[in-house]
Design an enzyme around this catalytic site. Structure first.
Site, PDB file in Angstrom:
ATOM      1  N   ARG A 140      -1.242   2.501 -11.845  1.00 18.69           N
ATOM      2  CA  ARG A 140      -0.966   3.918 -12.075  1.00 18.69           C
ATOM      3  C   ARG A 140      -0.289   4.179 -13.405  1.00 18.69           C
ATOM      4  O   ARG A 140      -0.283   5.315 -13.896  1.00 18.69           O
ATOM      5  CB  ARG A 140      -0.101   4.463 -10.949  1.00 18.69           C
ATOM      6  CG  ARG A 140      -0.749   4.332  -9.587  1.00 18.69           C
ATOM      7  CD  ARG A 140       0.060   5.097  -8.574  1.00 18.69           C
ATOM      8  NE  ARG A 140       0.426   4.243  -7.454  1.00 18.69           N
ATOM      9  CZ  ARG A 140      -0.304   4.080  -6.369  1.00 18.69           C
ATOM     10  NH1 ARG A 140      -1.438   4.702  -6.275  1.00 18.69           N
ATOM     11  NH2 ARG A 140       0.087   3.308  -5.389  1.00 18.69           N
ATOM     12  N   GLU A 144       0.831  -1.211   0.000  1.00 13.26           N
ATOM     13  CA  GLU A 144       0.000   0.000   0.000  1.00 13.26           C
ATOM     14  C   GLU A 144       0.861   1.254   0.000  1.00 13.26           C
ATOM     15  O   GLU A 144       0.707   2.133   0.830  1.00 13.26           O
ATOM     16  CB  GLU A 144      -0.948   0.004   1.194  1.00 13.26           C
ATOM     17  CG  GLU A 144      -2.042  -1.030   1.106  1.00 13.26           C
ATOM     18  CD  GLU A 144      -3.060  -0.729   0.013  1.00 13.26           C
ATOM     19  OE1 GLU A 144      -3.305   0.464  -0.254  1.00 13.26           O
ATOM     20  OE2 GLU A 144      -3.562  -1.684  -0.596  1.00 13.26           O
ATOM     21  N   ASP A 145       1.773   1.343  -0.957  1.00 11.26           N
ATOM     22  CA  ASP A 145       2.555   2.557  -1.179  1.00 11.26           C
ATOM     23  C   ASP A 145       3.592   2.864  -0.111  1.00 11.26           C
ATOM     24  O   ASP A 145       4.163   3.941  -0.115  1.00 11.26           O
ATOM     25  CB  ASP A 145       1.653   3.786  -1.322  1.00 11.26           C
ATOM     26  CG  ASP A 145       1.147   3.925  -2.730  1.00 11.26           C
ATOM     27  OD1 ASP A 145       1.704   3.234  -3.595  1.00 11.26           O
ATOM     28  OD2 ASP A 145       0.227   4.706  -2.958  1.00 11.26           O
ATOM     29  N   ALA A 146       3.819   1.933   0.811  1.00 10.57           N
ATOM     30  CA  ALA A 146       4.875   2.197   1.783  1.00 10.57           C
ATOM     31  C   ALA A 146       6.223   1.926   1.126  1.00 10.57           C
ATOM     32  O   ALA A 146       6.296   1.342   0.043  1.00 10.57           O
ATOM     33  CB  ALA A 146       4.695   1.325   3.009  1.00 10.57           C
TER      34      ALA A 146
END
Lengths: 377, 600
Positions: B401, B217-219
């Site tokens: 993305r 999650e984007d960490a």
């Protein structure tokens, strides 16, 4: 000793439908076995019941509200897929639960009796339902200034399609324009005022009036769209008028539905309206690919219909019926309720949830519900 | 007949609109009418819109005639020799500015090769399509527009070197990156904007892989060794400012060490850093609550009684202290005068910020994330050649993305680092991916940028090849140290007696309406009551009139202000907010009578 029928002893304790299910699945079992089975069923049934003190209302609200947040985003994308414009998504849910009288897109799904349901004269049938005005029958309107008369040229092909004689048009005109002589002359109708004094302006007004004069079909139905559903034809309409549609002999009254809940309540009664609320909400939720247990929606529908008429979940609907002043004041327009309560001297018994939250007392739900029966001395 | 509108107002009609529009444009290029005018021919409504108003966004383009740009080789040579300037080109009608509406009528070619007879304009450079910040995104032409926007927005929040004279400035909330670098993968805008004078990030080694789920999650996962070597280290500066205000009646504030008899005196410990002038000394290590500038103020309201009361000082304490949750070292002390001639003291506090879990980092492609784990150097994965990445970026951030530029920069940076050269990543004019891959191959690496890597903990070889290379990473100004907040007990509001709101006021985290509903849904009635006990009060109620009575603590006696002494008064427990509501009812003229009943 004669053993009594175990089904009889459980009558009233277990719903009939479940009893029948047990009966069906155990056709040849002994009485003892059936008795044992029913005992287990009874136990399971008791356990499946909602416990007293469960906050069913809030759980229903959360269960509908949570997927509702996802719906907002999807609403824009799915609007207007079919030819008929349909309100979907959150706006539709709000419309239903608010108990709005005038819905944005009233619709009917008209089921047909055989042989029409198999596609016989489907176009003709559809046209019979659609509300048409004289505008569609008349191909041209001429005003004769010299004679102060109006000449209407008829669209013969269209007349043939709907199966109406020219004379019928004349009759309609005579009926709605008294004081005018209506004569049929070959393919056109000539209208002339019986009174001598007539201005040109008046003639123009009449001309516009003729165009909008009701001609045929069911009033309020502006669009019809025959659609094939699995193996039969269904007519979808924009605009509803259940009462009139039911009078038509090719319509299957048992299955034809409207999405106007008030109309259903009027024509078919409040129980039908309750079911309509459930069906309509379900339709939206299913279309969005979401999943809400039907019991939550049933509870909402029950609440809306319990008084015998439809009440929306608004401050004018079910909230107004709440007995607690504080509960009503905490929802919307608090000052109105407080002043009203002070004028009439209302007493708040603090029986429900929100009042007790305000006072910081245990709310009468769940662990806060049970009380002591014995008096403490 | 086309209608003509000037600045949105109808002015008349023209017969031949093509001629009219063309003439207007030609005259504008010649300079006969203002160059600030733009014309739109609207084919749909058959009308012409002329705009000369201010506030339109316009951009320059090279004028094209018969498929030939008006800007020639000669112009370029003259420009290079500084014989002509930009405004000369505009005056000659070689370059003109179009606004958003006139662009509707233009057909603009990206490159000179693309020009046809139909084209009306040519881009000076395709980079001119985007703004300054967006053109700093390398390989941006490979991306979705939204990602470019996010990439450029993120860069604006990056820490860097904002001004060379920072030691003598008193800016609010400033961050300085300790060792900023120039990016290996650059665009021409980096040169044009003198990016090397104020860089804002660091070239680090990035491996695209997971690490025990700590970068989902984007960490991101950061190498502790890298942090210890100075990666992402920054300093946070915040000045505290106060002045000696003058009040009516000749009263003034005084910057000094407050006397002990001053109203609101903190504690001796809090004033320990103050020197005789009441101001802290540089390099003092301060913590939350420590006073930086000691100050006393005259009393707020001078009552006649107090004026003659000479015995005790009635001055108020109004020192500036380190805010709750902050700490640091006093960096700089400035004593001066403001425009009114009042003494003005500014003290700047500095705090070193070492990257920690929760700090936010980003690449230049809108791929932001917070640190999820800091891993000891020894436990980081490593390549066959012994390279240990500084940062592990999760591959799940890419597919949805579609930030292709992020991936290309990674190999581009790798090649640049190996070559010792900068890589041109300018949008539309960048070095080709093929060339980068070829160069990588020549250095003996796998052409696609992947490498064999080994698990840092077990030493086992990973089954897959890991995409690893160099990237320019930015530390963003959002750091946990500025945001972390928790409370068990603390200050309450005067009016409602409920906890204050917000981190600055050491506030509580509100259990709101919907959160309350979850308690009710669980039937956790008593837990809900306990949770809402923060403003619990006990009030005496008069049984006779049902209003709030009064309890006299000295006499230990309750009485009702309405019914007097001889009534039964009982204490009940309420939320203070409800007591307040009852008071408001009374103010409205509504009589809220409470009927008490025994619960049992």
């Amino acid at each position: 000793m004669m053993m009594t029928n175990p089904f009889d002893s459980y009558k009233g304790k277990i719903p009939v439908k479940i009893l029948e299910e047990v009966k069906e699945s155990l056709p040849k079992a002994s009485l003892k076995k059936i008795s044992d089975a029913l005992q287990t069923v009874y136990k399971e049934y008791q356990e499946a019941k909602i416990a007293p003190g469960e906050a069913v209302g809030i759980i229903a609200a959360e269960s509908i509200g949570e997927p509702g947040t996802q719906m907002t985003l999807n609403t824009f994308h799915f609007a207007g897929v079919s030819e008929l414009n349909v309100t979907v998504g959150l706006p539709r849910i709000i419309e239903i639960l608010d108990g709005r009288r005038d819905i944005k897109t009233p619709m009917m799904e008209i089921y047909l009796k055989k042989p029409w349901s198999q596609g016989k004269d489907i176009k003709k049938v559809a046209l019979q339902i659609k509300e048409t005005t004289l505008k569609e029958v008349i191909s041209e309107i001429l005003i004769n200034i010299a004679e102060f008369s109006i000449e209407l040229k008829l669209n013969k092909a269209y007349l043939k399609d709907v199966g109406v004689q020219q004379g019928t048009v004349v009759k309609i005109l005579e009926k709605s324009f008294k004081g005018y002589s209506v004569k049929l002359k070959e393919d056109s109708i000539i209208m002339k005022s019986r009174s001598k004094q007539e201005s040109l302006n008046e003639l123009y007004k009449i001309k516009e009036k003729i165009k909008d004069t009701y001609f045929k079909g069911v009033k309020g139905v502006s669009q019809v769209l025959p659609v094939k559903r699995s193996n039969e034809f269904v007519i979808i309409t924009a605009g509803t008028n259940l009462k009139e549609v039911f009078k038509l002999d090719f319509v299957d009254e048992a299955r034809t539905v409207s999405n106007d809940i008030y109309e259903i309540a009027e024509v078919l009664g409040i129980e039908a309206a309750r079911q309509a609320i459930i069906n309509e909400v379900n339709k939206v939720i299913d279309a969005q690919g979401l999943n809400v247990d039907k019991r939550h929606i049933m509870l909402v529908a029950d609440t809306m219909c319990s008084s015998g008429s439809i009440k929306g979940i608004t401050r004018y609907g079910v909230v107004r019926e709440k007995s607690s002043v504080l509960a009503r004041a905490s929802f919307e327009t608090p000052i109105k309720h407080i002043i009203g309560a002070s004028v009439t001297g209302e007493v708040d018994e603090l029986n429900s949830v929100i009042e007790n939250v305000m006072l910081n007392q245990p709310v009468p739900i769940g662990t806060g519900l049970p009380g002591l029966v014995t008096k403490v001395k | 007949m086309a209608e003509v509108y000037l600045n949105g107002k109808y002015v008349g009609t023209v017969e031949n609109k093509e001629d009219f529009v063309e003439t207007l444009r030609q005259e504008r290029r010649k300079g006969k009418i203002s160059r600030n005018i733009n014309v739109l021919e609207d084919f749909q409504t058959d009308s012409i819109y002329i705009d000369s108003s201010r506030g339109r966004v316009r951009r320059p383009l090279i004028v094209v005639k018969n498929g030939q740009p008006l800007l020639t080789e000669k112009h370029v040579q003259q420009l290079e020799k500084n014989e002509i300037s930009w405004s000369d080109l505009v005056n000659q009608g070689v370059i003109e500015y179009l606004d958003a509406s006139e662009e509707e009528n233009a057909l603009v070619a990206f490159f000179p090769e693309d020009l046809t007879e139909e084209h009306t304009h040519l881009e000076i450079t395709p980079l001119a399509m985007v703004g300054l910040c967006t053109s700093l995104v390398p390989f941006g032409n490979f991306n979705h527009g939204v990602r470019l926007l996010q990439g450029s927005k993120n860069q604006k929040q990056a820490l860097g070197f904002y001004a060379a004279n920072y030691p003598v400035r008193m800016d609010m909330d400033v961050n300085l990156l300790h060792t900023p670098q120039i990016p290996i993968v650059k665009s021409v805008m980096h040169e044009i904007s003198a990016f090397d004078k104020h860089p804002c990030g660091q070239n680090i080694i990035v491996a695209v892989m997971g690490y025990e789920g700590y970068n989902m999650e984007d960490a991101i996962v950061l190498n502790k060794g890298s942090i210890e070597r100075g990666l992402g280290r920054s300093t946070y500066y915040r000045p505290s400012i106060t002045e000696e205000l003058r009040y009516s009646g000749g009263l003034v504030d005084e910057i000094c060490v407050p006397d002990k008899d001053v109203k609101g005196y903190r504690s001796e410990k809090d004033y320990r850093f103050l020197e005789d002038d009441g101001i802290i000394f540089p390099e003092a290590k301060v913590d939350a609550g420590d006073v930086i500038i000691g100050k006393t103020s005259p009393p707020r309201f001078l009552s006649s009684l107090e004026e003659y009361n000479l015995s005790a000082s009635s001055r108020r304490e109004s020192s500036v202290a380190v805010k709750h949750g902050e700490k640091g070292v006093v960096d700089f002390v400035l004593i001066t005068e403001n425009m009114e001639g009042n003494k003005l003291v500014q003290v700047r506090i500095r705090d070193e910020r070492i990257p920690e879990m929760g700090d936010k980092f980003t690449s230049r492609h809108g791929q932001k994330g917070v640190i999820g784990l800091v891993v000891p150097h020894a436990e980081m994965p490593f390549t066959a050649s012994g390279i240990v990445p500084d940062l592990l970026f999760s591959p799940h951030g890419v597919p949805s993305r579609m930030t292709i530029s992020h991936l290309i920069e990674l190999v581009g940076g790798k090649v640049g680092a190996l070559k010792g050269e900068f890589i041109n990543g300018t949008m539309f004019e960048s070095e080709s991916e093929d060339d980068i891959r070829k160069a990588l191959k020549e250095f003996g690496f796998r052409e696609n940028g992947t490498e064999t890597m080994y698990n840092g903990r077990t030493g086992e070889k990973f089954k897959v090849k890991i995409y690893v290379g160099n990237m320019y990473y930015l530390k963003l100004k959002h750091m946990v140290a500025n945001k972390i907040h928790a409370r068990a007990r603390g200050p309450i509001q005067l009016l409602t007696r409920q906890p204050t709101e917000g981190r600055a006021k050491e506030g509580g985290l509100r259990l709101g309406e919907m959160e309350k509903d979850t308690f009710v849904a669980h039937g956790a009635s008593l837990l809900l009551k306990e949770r809402f006990d923060s403003d619990r009060t006990v009030v005496p109620i008069c049984e006779s009139c049902g209003l709030i009575a009064v309890h006299n603590e000295y006499k230990n006696k309750s009485y009702c202000p309405v019914c007097g002494d001889n009534v039964e008064i009982n204490n009940i427990e309420l939320s203070y907010a409800f007591k307040l509501l009852l008071d408001e009812f009374k103010a409205m003229g509504v009589y809220p009578k409470l009927k008490l009943e025994n619960k049992y």
